[in-house]
Design a protein around this motif. Structure first.
Motif: not given
Length: 68
Positions: A16-42
């Motif tokens: 549910g939280r991922a769907e909200t982040a996706w809808a708001m485009s509130d996430f780094p690009e997949y595979g980017s250093p910023a994405w890699d730095a996110l915790d697995e539960s983010d």
């Protein structure tokens, strides 16, 4: 084999939280250093994976198996 039903609560919450982040485009690009730095539960990590999957789906014509 266990007869216990796993608790879907944490997964449903993450989804549910991922769907909200996706809808708001509130996430780094997949595979980017910023994405890699996110915790697995983010949930933004999952949102980026969903976005990348959707881009791939669209780029391949919407049918990954080439079915008619």
């Amino acid at each position: 084999m266990s007869d216990e039903t796993p608790d879907a609560g944490p997964l449903a919450d993450l989804w549910g939280r991922a769907e909200t982040a996706w809808a708001m485009s509130d996430f780094p690009e997949y595979g980017s250093p910023a994405w890699d730095a996110l915790d697995e539960s983010d949930p933004r990590k999952l949102a980026a994976m969903l976005s990348a999957a959707e881009k791939w789906h669209q780029a391949t014509g919407g049918d990954p198996w080439g079915s008619a």
